[in-house]
Design an enzyme around this catalytic site. Structure first.
Site, PDB file in Angstrom:
ATOM      1  N   TYR A 151     -34.138  59.747 -18.740  1.00  0.00           N
ATOM      2  CA  TYR A 151     -34.852  61.003 -18.509  1.00  0.00           C
ATOM      3  C   TYR A 151     -36.081  61.009 -19.397  1.00  0.00           C
ATOM      4  CZ  TYR A 151     -35.848  66.043 -18.399  1.00  0.00           C
ATOM      5  OH  TYR A 151     -36.447  67.267 -18.260  1.00  0.00           O
ATOM      6  N   ASP A 245     -40.052  55.628 -24.810  1.00  0.00           N
ATOM      7  CA  ASP A 245     -39.896  57.069 -24.907  1.00  0.00           C
ATOM      8  C   ASP A 245     -38.922  57.332 -26.055  1.00  0.00           C
ATOM      9  OD1 ASP A 245     -39.469  59.730 -24.739  1.00  0.00           O
ATOM     10  OD2 ASP A 245     -38.887  59.756 -22.616  1.00  0.00           O
ATOM     11  N   LYS A 273     -38.879  66.444 -29.995  1.00  0.00           N
ATOM     12  CA  LYS A 273     -37.635  66.839 -30.678  1.00  0.00           C
ATOM     13  C   LYS A 273     -37.765  66.875 -32.211  1.00  0.00           C
ATOM     14  CE  LYS A 273     -34.994  66.324 -26.607  1.00  0.00           C
ATOM     15  NZ  LYS A 273     -34.818  65.401 -25.518  1.00  0.00           N
TER      16      LYS A 273
END
Ligand SMILES: *Cc1c(COP(=O)(O)O)cnc(C)c1O
Length: 435
Positions: A151, A245, A273
């Site tokens: 994702y 990522d 994050k």
């Protein structure tokens, strides 16, 4: 949903959720929060401190979601709060450069081996979308390779065979993504170097390969030994850019992320994050050569009204400075080992076969007897058992991710005492699920 998975507690969360459903799609502002993967009503959270969260009914949980990754220092860390209070007094946004942005960029450059320059954005999604535009702009090519179950946020090009909430809800590729765009995204199985090689045989025009170097979004799935090296070698030989990522793994697996841990250097890195310290932040970075193609240094356009926001920079910078202490990662490793060994033992005692994948403080216990190395093997897990286990743990005061296909996170605030209480809760929960 079986009655065992239904919520029996009622209370304020039920009441708020009933109102929320009328006001927000599914009652939430992000899909996985809605408990669709496990059934029942999501807990509405009133506050959080350290490793624990308290819901609106006053029940406290040991939290392993950690806001889906950012809270590596635990919730409401005193130093982060105090830095935020200072920042707040200076105003909340200027739309002009600040010293904090320079400090933040220096901090990231010093930590992340392949990054010389960085651009701050407001979310992981924005970071990956921008990184892809950069890769396409640089190469003049359109196609993108991603891995099944990975994702990378909800950008059009990336919502193809995506993990996280998309996998949890069992959605096919999202309506609203133009076919012409989806056609430019090629998917391949994670941990399959030959598959990636074949993709390059079959397609020209590949701008970049984007990968979660350790997958978190189909549950935790580490790369096989030598796999990331192969991905690096193939992309280099085929003249495509490699995007790591590291929105989840950055500052999580090591200060320098997965690239430091596995010593494999991507061309472009995306982050999010942890680097926001609990505020909305993303970033992408690369060599000076590559980054200078971004406007206004270059002609690839990307911008943001609130990018580099002083509150977000302050929370992030304070967090990243704390993570200069590398012994934190050794402690997180020991905590991860203690917890996962304990939970695996508890599962075995109750007669369950589980497979636990873990890298440092990021882990998933899959309800399956076979190794989980890619999306196909992850998808074989027994999601109904996971749902029952999730609710039994919630009852025991442990908040796990409300989906089998998510990673759990340990923070520096998870003391041995809390970890042992979690293992004890696990014993009871597994016994309850066994019936
Ligand atoms: C969470 C995540 C994203 C998306 O970040 P948002 O801030 O939710 O937009 C992208 N990539 C990975 C690997 C993630 O874990």
């Amino acid at each position: 949903m079986s009655s065992a998975q239904k919520d029996e507690r009622g209370g304020r969360s039920e009441e708020l959720f009933a109102r929320a459903i009328e006001l927000m799609p599914g009652g939430v502002n992000s899909p996985v929060r809605a408990f669709r993967g496990v059934g029942g009503t999501p807990r509405f959270i009133r506050s959080a401190k350290g490793a624990e969260m308290t819901d609106v009914d006053g029940k406290t949980y040991i939290d392993y979601v950690g806001s889906w990754g950012p809270m590596i220092l635990g919730h409401a860390d005193e130093e982060v709060l105090s830095a935020l209070r200072d920042a707040l007094a200076h105003g909340t946004s200027y739309g002009a450069p600040t010293e904090l942005e320079v400090l933040m960029a220096e901090e990231i450059r010093d930590a992340v081996p392949s990054v010389e320059m960085v651009r701050m954005v407001n979310s992981g999604t924005e970071a990956t979308m921008s990184a892809i535009r950069l890769a396409r702009g640089l190469t003049g090519r359109n196609k993108l390779v991603k891995f099944e179950g990975c994702y990378h946020g909800h950008g059009d090009s990336l919502l193809v065979k995506a993990g996280s909430g998309v996998a949890t809800l069992g959605l096919p590729d999202s309506p609203g993504v133009p076919a012409t765009l989806a056609q430019n995204t090629i998917t391949v199985s994670f941990n399959d170097a030959e598959g990636l090689e074949r993709v390059f045989d079959e397609h020209e025009d590949i701008a970049a390969v984007i990968i979660e170097p350790v997958v978190g979004n189909m549950g935790c799935v580490p790369p096989r030994e030598g796999y990331l090296e192969s991905v690096r070698e193939i992309t280099k030989r085929r003249d495509a850019l490699l995007i790591f990522d590291e929105v989840m793994t950055g500052f999580r697996l090591a200060r320098g992320g997965a690239q430091e841990l596995y010593k494999v250097m991507p061309d472009i890195t995306t982050m999010g994050k942890i680097i926001g310290g609990g505020l909305p932040v993303g970033a992408y970075g690369a060599s000076r050569d590559i980054m200078n193609h971004i406007a206004p240094a270059g002609n690839i356009y990307q911008a943001g009204t609130l990018s580099g926001n002083p509150l977000a920079m302050m929370a992030g910078l304070t967090t990243l400075r704390r993570l200069r202490d590398k012994s934190i990662y050794e402690r997180l490793e020991r905590a991860g080992e203690r917890l996962c060994n304990g939970l695996t033992g508890a599962a075995r005692e109750a007669g369950f076969e589980t497979v636990t994948n873990r890298v440092g403080s990021m882990w998933t216990s899959f309800f399956t007897g076979e190794p989980v190395t890619d999306w196909t093997s992850a998808a074989r897990s027994n999601r109904e058992l996971y749902g029952k286990f999730f609710h039994a743990m919630l009852e025991e005061g442990v908040y796990l991710a409300p989906s089998q296909f998510e990673a759990a996170f340990i923070s520096t605030a998870h003391t041995d005492e809390l970890l042992d209480r979690t293992i004890e809760a696990g014993r009871k929960a597994f016994r309850k699920v066994a019936g």
